[in-house]
Scaffold this motif. Structure first.
Motif, PDB file in Angstrom:
ATOM      1  N   ASP A   1       0.527  -1.050  -0.077  1.00 48.70           N
ATOM      2  CA  ASP A   1      -0.045  -0.026   0.304  1.00 48.70           C
ATOM      3  C   ASP A   1       0.982   1.124   0.025  1.00 48.70           C
ATOM      4  OD1 ASP A   1      -1.801   1.803   0.199  1.00 48.70           O
ATOM      5  OD2 ASP A   1      -2.490   1.241   1.857  1.00 48.70           O
ATOM      6  N   ILE A   2       0.695   1.964  -1.218  1.00 48.05           N
ATOM      7  CA  ILE A   2       1.519   2.782  -1.186  1.00 48.05           C
ATOM      8  C   ILE A   2       0.833   4.664  -0.764  1.00 48.05           C
ATOM      9  CG2 ILE A   2       3.058   1.806  -2.807  1.00 48.05           C
ATOM     10  CD1 ILE A   2       1.869   3.438  -4.938  1.00 48.05           C
ATOM     11  N   GLU A   3      -0.208   4.300  -0.014  1.00 48.97           N
ATOM     12  CA  GLU A   3      -0.908   5.574   0.348  1.00 48.97           C
ATOM     13  C   GLU A   3      -1.101   5.329   1.480  1.00 48.97           C
ATOM     14  OE1 GLU A   3      -1.634   7.606  -1.993  1.00 48.97           O
ATOM     15  OE2 GLU A   3      -1.845   6.702  -3.282  1.00 48.97           O
ATOM     16  N   ARG A   4      -0.468   4.269   2.985  1.00 50.88           N
ATOM     17  CA  ARG A   4       0.327   4.656   3.825  1.00 50.88           C
ATOM     18  C   ARG A   4       1.173   3.945   3.914  1.00 50.88           C
ATOM     19  NH1 ARG A   4      -3.084   3.282   8.018  1.00 50.88           N
ATOM     20  NH2 ARG A   4      -2.600   1.874   9.928  1.00 50.88           N
ATOM     21  N   PRO A   5       1.848   5.463   5.468  1.00 50.08           N
ATOM     22  CA  PRO A   5       3.712   5.184   5.672  1.00 50.08           C
ATOM     23  C   PRO A   5       3.429   4.160   6.122  1.00 50.08           C
ATOM     24  CG  PRO A   5       2.015   6.942   6.925  1.00 50.08           C
ATOM     25  CD  PRO A   5       0.951   6.572   6.011  1.00 50.08           C
ATOM     26  N   SER A   6       5.092   2.881   6.042  1.00 51.16           N
ATOM     27  CA  SER A   6       5.698   2.526   6.695  1.00 51.16           C
ATOM     28  C   SER A   6       6.913   2.498   7.370  1.00 51.16           C
ATOM     29  CB  SER A   6       5.990   1.775   5.186  1.00 51.16           C
ATOM     30  OG  SER A   6       7.039   0.594   5.448  1.00 51.16           O
ATOM     31  N   VAL A   7       7.072   2.068   8.611  1.00 50.31           N
ATOM     32  CA  VAL A   7       8.415   2.610   9.452  1.00 50.31           C
ATOM     33  C   VAL A   7       9.308   2.007   8.239  1.00 50.31           C
ATOM     34  CG1 VAL A   7       6.509   1.962  11.378  1.00 50.31           C
ATOM     35  CG2 VAL A   7       8.154   0.172  10.011  1.00 50.31           C
ATOM     36  N   ALA A   8       9.410   1.288   7.923  1.00 47.32           N
ATOM     37  CA  ALA A   8      10.847   0.636   7.162  1.00 47.32           C
ATOM     38  C   ALA A   8      11.288   1.725   6.369  1.00 47.32           C
ATOM     39  CB  ALA A   8      10.961  -0.061   6.217  1.00 47.32           C
ATOM     40  N   ARG A   9      10.455   2.014   6.077  1.00 47.45           N
ATOM     41  CA  ARG A   9      10.655   3.522   4.689  1.00 47.45           C
ATOM     42  C   ARG A   9      10.456   4.786   5.541  1.00 47.45           C
ATOM     43  NH1 ARG A   9       5.646   0.645   1.847  1.00 47.45           N
ATOM     44  NH2 ARG A   9       4.290   2.663   2.138  1.00 47.45           N
TER      45      ARG A   9
ATOM     46  N   ASP B   1       2.440   1.648   9.383  1.00 48.73           N
ATOM     47  CA  ASP B   1       1.383   0.121   9.551  1.00 48.73           C
ATOM     48  C   ASP B   1       1.893  -1.012  11.491  1.00 48.73           C
ATOM     49  OD1 ASP B   1       4.914   0.548   8.891  1.00 48.73           O
ATOM     50  OD2 ASP B   1       4.613  -0.642   7.626  1.00 48.73           O
ATOM     51  N   ASN B   2       2.908   0.071  11.821  1.00 47.23           N
ATOM     52  CA  ASN B   2       3.055  -0.507  12.763  1.00 47.23           C
ATOM     53  C   ASN B   2       3.412   0.752  14.224  1.00 47.23           C
ATOM     54  OD1 ASN B   2       4.286  -3.687  12.642  1.00 47.23           O
ATOM     55  ND2 ASN B   2       4.820  -2.273  10.937  1.00 47.23           N
ATOM     56  N   LEU B   3       3.015   0.600  15.019  1.00 42.85           N
ATOM     57  CA  LEU B   3       2.650   1.511  16.279  1.00 42.85           C
ATOM     58  C   LEU B   3       3.684   1.015  17.334  1.00 42.85           C
ATOM     59  CD1 LEU B   3       0.791   3.632  17.669  1.00 42.85           C
ATOM     60  CD2 LEU B   3       0.141   1.962  19.425  1.00 42.85           C
ATOM     61  N   LEU B   4       4.723   2.773  17.543  1.00 42.49           N
ATOM     62  CA  LEU B   4       5.582   2.839  18.242  1.00 42.49           C
ATOM     63  C   LEU B   4       5.653   2.318  19.515  1.00 42.49           C
ATOM     64  CD1 LEU B   4       9.121   4.453  17.429  1.00 42.49           C
ATOM     65  CD2 LEU B   4       7.983   4.195  19.726  1.00 42.49           C
ATOM     66  N   ARG B   5       6.284   1.293  20.523  1.00 35.65           N
ATOM     67  CA  ARG B   5       6.538   1.533  22.055  1.00 35.65           C
ATOM     68  C   ARG B   5       7.129   1.495  22.724  1.00 35.65           C
ATOM     69  NH1 ARG B   5       2.946  -2.184  18.920  1.00 35.65           N
ATOM     70  NH2 ARG B   5       0.705  -2.284  18.663  1.00 35.65           N
ATOM     71  N   ALA B   6       7.590   2.531  22.703  1.00 32.99           N
ATOM     72  CA  ALA B   6       8.988   2.461  23.905  1.00 32.99           C
ATOM     73  C   ALA B   6       9.369   1.903  24.851  1.00 32.99           C
ATOM     74  CB  ALA B   6       9.378   4.024  23.746  1.00 32.99           C
ATOM     75  N   ARG B   7      10.266   1.277  25.542  1.00 31.08           N
ATOM     76  CA  ARG B   7      10.192   1.087  26.455  1.00 31.08           C
ATOM     77  C   ARG B   7      11.450   1.382  27.635  1.00 31.08           C
ATOM     78  NH1 ARG B   7       8.795  -3.290  22.577  1.00 31.08           N
ATOM     79  NH2 ARG B   7       6.530  -4.416  23.772  1.00 31.08           N
TER      80      ARG B   7
ATOM     81  N   ALA C   1       6.156   9.529  -1.013  1.00 34.34           N
ATOM     82  CA  ALA C   1       5.953  11.361  -0.281  1.00 34.34           C
ATOM     83  C   ALA C   1       5.167  10.816   0.800  1.00 34.34           C
ATOM     84  CB  ALA C   1       4.949  11.075  -1.126  1.00 34.34           C
ATOM     85  N   VAL C   2       4.595   9.575   1.159  1.00 30.89           N
ATOM     86  CA  VAL C   2       3.911   9.583   2.494  1.00 30.89           C
ATOM     87  C   VAL C   2       4.388   9.168   3.539  1.00 30.89           C
ATOM     88  CG1 VAL C   2       2.899   6.943   2.048  1.00 30.89           C
ATOM     89  CG2 VAL C   2       1.603   8.470   3.504  1.00 30.89           C
TER      90      VAL C   2
END
Length: 269
Positions: A12-20, A213-219, A33-34
């Protein structure tokens, strides 16, 4: 948005990816761009975001170089991301030409691009898989064909576990990987910490990563120590990543602003 040739139809190129987004922080070109918009929003909230990614990547490089100098010849990089200059195989094979490296990632862009870059390098392999299915990784035919699990190896889980929720038991997942390793193997791990950040910064980070696509959880450091269960931490232990065996020319001032904590552990004989 026009789909680039290197982007598989499945993503899905319309949704941000944490890897990108991470690729963008590192100065890479495999992002949309997203992704850049989401990364810029993160930078607006936490201006050090690119520095964090760069410091984390530098930690990975130092750890690989150190382990290669200690005789490690096999590397399993879980959550490898999109390959950029100075990735694991380049660092390891500079030190040890016969080093073998297996890359694993869930992002199809990262996997597709890695396969393109690694074409012709018979000492590397890349598969698409998720840390949350560790048996699928350690038993993958491509990985078993490259890596000898009866001999020590280094497993890298760098900037990955903060995308795994507590209910998926990150420490337990790592323990299942550990169960497949030979004595004398190593774990290289880093993740975002919530120590030293303001509540406002933590909230803004949460808002940005909710779009991805992924929620970040700091610990906290205390929460991360169980990830090294069964491993003996090498000096200097679990620390802010700029403080892990820095090069003489490295700037280690305000290391806590980098957010990432990291360490290297050894599996006992």
């Amino acid at each position: 948005m026009q789909r680039p040739e290197w982007a598989p139809e499945s993503i899905d190129i319309e949704r941000p990816s944490v890897a990108r987004m991470y690729d963008y922080y590192l100065g890479g070109s495999h992002n949309f761009a997203v992704d850049r918009a989401a990364a810029q929003a993160m930078i607006a909230a936490v201006p050090e975001a690119p520095l964090m990614a760069q410091a984390n990547r530098a930690f990975m490089r130092r750890a690989v170089r150190y382990l290669a100098s200690r005789g490690v010849r096999q590397f399993l990089d879980i959550g490898s991301g999109i390959p950029t200059v100075g990735n694991v195989h380049e660092i390891a094979q500079q030190e040890v030409p016969d080093a073998r490296v297996a890359y694993v990632d869930t992002d199809p862009v990262a996997v597709a691009h890695a396969r393109e870059i690694l074409a012709g390098n018979e000492q590397t392999v890349v598969i698409q898989a998720d840390l949350r299915t560790p048996e699928a990784i350690v038993n993958a035919p491509e990985i078993r064909a490259l890596l000898d699990f009866t001999q020590p190896m280094a497993v890298l889980i760098v900037a990955v576990t903060h995308f795994i929720p507590d209910e998926d038991d990150p420490a337990g997942l790592i323990a299942r990987v550990r169960g497949a390793l030979a004595p004398g193997s190593y774990l290289v791990l880093s993740q975002a910490s919530d120590e030293g950040r303001t509540e406002e910064e933590a909230f803004e980070t949460l808002v940005v990563y909710r779009q991805t696509d992924n929620l970040l959880r700091a610990r906290s450091r205390k929460a991360l120590l169980p990830y090294f269960g069964g491993f003996t931490l090498l000096e200097p232990g679990l620390v802010w990543v700029p403080l892990w065996r820095p090069d003489p020319t490295d700037n280690i001032e305000d290391a806590d602003r980098v957010v990432f904590m990291g360490g290297v552990g050894r599996l006992g004989d």
